[in-house]
Design a protein around this motif. Structure first.
Motif, PDB file in Angstrom:
ATOM      1  N   PRO A 117      15.784   4.314  15.819  1.00  0.00           N
ATOM      2  CA  PRO A 117      16.529   5.466  16.331  1.00  0.00           C
ATOM      3  C   PRO A 117      17.004   6.438  15.243  1.00  0.00           C
ATOM      4  O   PRO A 117      17.096   6.077  14.064  1.00  0.00           O
ATOM      5  N   ALA A 118      17.322   7.656  15.715  1.00  0.00           N
ATOM      6  CA  ALA A 118      17.846   8.697  14.827  1.00  0.00           C
ATOM      7  C   ALA A 118      19.174   8.243  14.220  1.00  0.00           C
ATOM      8  O   ALA A 118      19.868   7.387  14.766  1.00  0.00           O
ATOM      9  N   GLY A 119      19.496   8.813  13.070  1.00  0.00           N
ATOM     10  CA  GLY A 119      20.776   8.529  12.441  1.00  0.00           C
ATOM     11  C   GLY A 119      20.774   7.265  11.597  1.00  0.00           C
ATOM     12  O   GLY A 119      21.802   6.859  11.069  1.00  0.00           O
ATOM     13  N   GLN A 120      19.612   6.613  11.473  1.00  0.00           N
ATOM     14  CA  GLN A 120      19.521   5.376  10.704  1.00  0.00           C
ATOM     15  C   GLN A 120      18.545   5.530   9.530  1.00  0.00           C
ATOM     16  O   GLN A 120      17.938   4.541   9.102  1.00  0.00           O
ATOM     17  N   GLN A 121      18.365   6.764   9.074  1.00  0.00           N
ATOM     18  CA  GLN A 121      17.537   7.089   7.901  1.00  0.00           C
ATOM     19  C   GLN A 121      16.045   6.842   8.083  1.00  0.00           C
ATOM     20  O   GLN A 121      15.279   6.935   7.127  1.00  0.00           O
ATOM     21  N   TYR A 122      15.630   6.464   9.301  1.00  0.00           N
ATOM     22  CA  TYR A 122      14.201   6.192   9.482  1.00  0.00           C
ATOM     23  C   TYR A 122      13.360   7.464   9.358  1.00  0.00           C
ATOM     24  O   TYR A 122      12.149   7.395   9.205  1.00  0.00           O
ATOM     25  N   ASP A 123      14.051   8.636   9.455  1.00  0.00           N
ATOM     26  CA  ASP A 123      13.331   9.897   9.314  1.00  0.00           C
ATOM     27  C   ASP A 123      13.198  10.322   7.847  1.00  0.00           C
ATOM     28  O   ASP A 123      12.715  11.404   7.545  1.00  0.00           O
ATOM     29  N   THR A 124      13.612   9.452   6.936  1.00  0.00           N
ATOM     30  CA  THR A 124      13.486   9.743   5.505  1.00  0.00           C
ATOM     31  C   THR A 124      12.010   9.895   5.118  1.00  0.00           C
ATOM     32  O   THR A 124      11.180   9.066   5.499  1.00  0.00           O
ATOM     33  N   ASP A 154       0.837  -1.198   0.000  1.00  0.00           N
ATOM     34  CA  ASP A 154       0.000   0.000   0.000  1.00  0.00           C
ATOM     35  C   ASP A 154       0.868   1.242   0.000  1.00  0.00           C
ATOM     36  O   ASP A 154       1.376   1.675   1.031  1.00  0.00           O
ATOM     37  N   VAL A 155       1.019   1.865  -1.162  1.00  0.00           N
ATOM     38  CA  VAL A 155       1.927   3.003  -1.277  1.00  0.00           C
ATOM     39  C   VAL A 155       1.404   4.243  -0.550  1.00  0.00           C
ATOM     40  O   VAL A 155       2.135   5.192  -0.329  1.00  0.00           O
ATOM     41  N   SER A 156       0.122   4.227  -0.159  1.00  0.00           N
ATOM     42  CA  SER A 156      -0.419   5.378   0.569  1.00  0.00           C
ATOM     43  C   SER A 156       0.036   5.380   2.028  1.00  0.00           C
ATOM     44  O   SER A 156      -0.108   6.373   2.735  1.00  0.00           O
ATOM     45  N   VAL A 157       0.608   4.263   2.484  1.00  0.00           N
ATOM     46  CA  VAL A 157       1.131   4.217   3.848  1.00  0.00           C
ATOM     47  C   VAL A 157       2.463   4.955   3.875  1.00  0.00           C
ATOM     48  O   VAL A 157       3.369   4.645   3.106  1.00  0.00           O
ATOM     49  N   ASP A 158       2.574   5.976   4.749  1.00  0.00           N
ATOM     50  CA  ASP A 158       3.863   6.651   4.921  1.00  0.00           C
ATOM     51  C   ASP A 158       4.644   5.897   5.991  1.00  0.00           C
ATOM     52  O   ASP A 158       4.419   6.068   7.187  1.00  0.00           O
ATOM     53  N   ILE A 159       5.524   5.029   5.532  1.00  0.00           N
ATOM     54  CA  ILE A 159       6.296   4.199   6.461  1.00  0.00           C
ATOM     55  C   ILE A 159       7.041   5.093   7.453  1.00  0.00           C
ATOM     56  O   ILE A 159       7.084   4.829   8.649  1.00  0.00           O
ATOM     57  N   GLY A 160       7.583   6.199   6.927  1.00  0.00           N
ATOM     58  CA  GLY A 160       8.378   7.093   7.757  1.00  0.00           C
ATOM     59  C   GLY A 160       7.612   7.612   8.974  1.00  0.00           C
ATOM     60  O   GLY A 160       8.156   7.701  10.068  1.00  0.00           O
ATOM     61  N   SER A 161       6.308   7.935   8.788  1.00  0.00           N
ATOM     62  CA  SER A 161       5.551   8.505   9.910  1.00  0.00           C
ATOM     63  C   SER A 161       5.354   7.469  11.008  1.00  0.00           C
ATOM     64  O   SER A 161       5.352   7.792  12.198  1.00  0.00           O
ATOM     65  N   ILE A 162       5.217   6.199  10.618  1.00  0.00           N
ATOM     66  CA  ILE A 162       5.076   5.126  11.608  1.00  0.00           C
ATOM     67  C   ILE A 162       6.401   4.958  12.369  1.00  0.00           C
ATOM     68  O   ILE A 162       6.422   4.846  13.589  1.00  0.00           O
ATOM     69  N   LEU A 163       7.499   4.990  11.617  1.00  0.00           N
ATOM     70  CA  LEU A 163       8.809   4.797  12.233  1.00  0.00           C
ATOM     71  C   LEU A 163       9.155   5.956  13.166  1.00  0.00           C
ATOM     72  O   LEU A 163       9.707   5.753  14.251  1.00  0.00           O
ATOM     73  N   ARG A 164       8.808   7.187  12.752  1.00  0.00           N
ATOM     74  CA  ARG A 164       9.144   8.359  13.565  1.00  0.00           C
ATOM     75  C   ARG A 164       8.356   8.381  14.871  1.00  0.00           C
ATOM     76  O   ARG A 164       8.764   9.005  15.837  1.00  0.00           O
ATOM     77  N   ALA A 165       7.231   7.658  14.903  1.00  0.00           N
ATOM     78  CA  ALA A 165       6.403   7.639  16.114  1.00  0.00           C
ATOM     79  C   ALA A 165       7.054   6.850  17.251  1.00  0.00           C
ATOM     80  O   ALA A 165       6.675   7.006  18.406  1.00  0.00           O
ATOM     81  N   ARG A 166       7.998   5.974  16.943  1.00  0.00           N
ATOM     82  CA  ARG A 166       8.664   5.177  17.988  1.00  0.00           C
ATOM     83  C   ARG A 166      10.182   5.268  17.833  1.00  0.00           C
ATOM     84  O   ARG A 166      10.830   4.300  17.404  1.00  0.00           O
ATOM     85  N   PRO A 167      10.759   6.435  18.191  1.00  0.00           N
ATOM     86  CA  PRO A 167      12.205   6.607  17.981  1.00  0.00           C
ATOM     87  C   PRO A 167      13.056   5.675  18.828  1.00  0.00           C
ATOM     88  O   PRO A 167      14.266   5.581  18.604  1.00  0.00           O
ATOM     89  N   ASP A 168      12.454   4.998  19.833  1.00  0.00           N
ATOM     90  CA  ASP A 168      13.249   4.031  20.589  1.00  0.00           C
ATOM     91  C   ASP A 168      13.549   2.806  19.713  1.00  0.00           C
ATOM     92  O   ASP A 168      14.683   2.336  19.646  1.00  0.00           O
ATOM     93  N   TYR A 169      12.539   2.325  18.992  1.00  0.00           N
ATOM     94  CA  TYR A 169      12.753   1.147  18.137  1.00  0.00           C
ATOM     95  C   TYR A 169      13.413   1.489  16.801  1.00  0.00           C
ATOM     96  O   TYR A 169      14.060   0.653  16.182  1.00  0.00           O
TER      97      TYR A 169
END
Ligand SMILES: [Zn+2]
Length: 324
Positions: free
Chosen positions: A272-279, A255-270
């Motif tokens: 973490p920053a510096g690993q491109q998850y904020d892309t 589902d391309v309408s899912v913004d994976i990044g927004s899900i990842l940014r919601a849990r920075p513990d799992y």
């Protein structure tokens, strides 16, 4: 040039869906359309509780059992053959991390009974069983060692993706059946903590395991989902592990309408920053890339047998040795 049969057997070792009882599994038709024969669908990961994992598993089972015209809940390898001969997609489940056990080893056999055929030990962070790839590097705990023995006993494939270095090497060393990295790319092509070193890849292969190529663009490069980059990872895995120890685990969310990044940014513990998850708008390669991969492998002069292995038969071999 190698001539491929019209339909090769395809095993995708991991879907990248975000597990939820509310998920509409009609999404799985994407894999049918792309001629995948077997898919491991994740029903939980360490962010979720045992209760949430069981609720997801129950919902997915009920949906799949109501759609047996397209899908088949596979308990053994012969079920996958049956699905293939009747034009259906065979599915079993995986769980990413041992928080799903709720601290209770008795849950391993229950999950097996409910269709789980692959489990990894820790999702990015350390837990009671093992070490994750974004956390302090620790080997299996005593609880982890007991879980591994129980998985070997009941017949669940041992998966080292998302774990840290020491835990992965410990798993490979101790497991009674071959260990896989179901969805992990080589660090030697793209440096990311979720990727794995040549040493891990070699150790996995030396004990009969398989590494599955991951299609998530931040694990392939700088948010790079091109076929060329994916092939660089595939060829590197083949060079290190040998063609009999490489497979596909696209980690794909259709589902391309899912913004994976927004899900990842919601849990920075799992994540973490510096690993491109904020892309923003993380790219993704899935099973629709298989024809490009086959073309690339053929152009490289690989044999039909080697290509068949990578598309599915290598993972099927490990399942034969794990799913007792
Ligand atoms: Zn994963």
């Amino acid at each position: 040039m190698t001539k491929m049969p019209k339909r090769s057997f395809v095993w995708d070792a991991h879907a990248g869906l975000f597990p939820s009882p509310e998920m509409n599994l009609k999404i799985l038709e994407h894999w049918l359309k792309d001629n995948v024969n077997y898919l491991s669908v994740n029903v939980g990961f360490d962010v979720m509780s045992r209760d949430e994992t069981l609720a997801t598993l129950a919902a997915y089972r009920r949906w799949l059992l109501a759609h047996t015209d397209q899908f088949l809940l596979a308990e053994k390898l012969s079920d996958i053959d049956l699905a293939r001969s009747t034009g259906r997609l065979a599915i079993s489940f995986d769980i990413e991390g041992m928080n799903a056990l709720g601290g209770d080893i008795n849950m391993v056999e229950i999950y097996h009974t409910l269709g789980v055929r692959q489990m990894l030990f820790a999702y990015n962070l350390n837990n009671a069983a093992a070490g994750g790839c974004h956390d302090a590097d620790i080997p299996l705990t005593q609880f982890g060692i007991e879980i591994l023995a129980e998985m070997n006993r009941v017949g669940i494939m041992v998966d080292a993706s998302h774990t840290g270095y020491k835990t992965s090497m410990d798993l490979i060393d101790r497991s009674g059946s071959p260990v896989v990295f179901s969805h992990s790319n080589p660090t030697s092509v793209w440096k990311h903590q979720r990727n794995i070193t040549d040493e891990q890849i070699q150790a996995c292969a030396a004990r009969g395991g398989v590494v599955g190529l991951n299609g998530l663009a931040i694990f392939a490069g700088d948010n790079d989902s091109s076929s060329e980059t994916l092939l660089r990872h595939l060829f590197r895995l083949i060079d290190i592990a040998g063609p009999a120890h490489v497979g596909l685990g696209f980690d794909y969310t259709p589902d391309v309408s899912v913004d994976i990044g927004s899900i990842l940014r919601a849990r920075p513990d799992y994540w973490p920053a510096g690993q491109q998850y904020d892309t923003v708008n993380i790219g993704h390669s899935g099973p629709s890339k298989i024809p490009d991969l086959v073309n690339g492998m053929q152009a490289r002069g690989m044999s039909e047998e080697e290509i068949r292995g990578i598309l599915g038969e290598n993972f099927a071999r490990v399942a034969r040795e794990s799913w007792v």
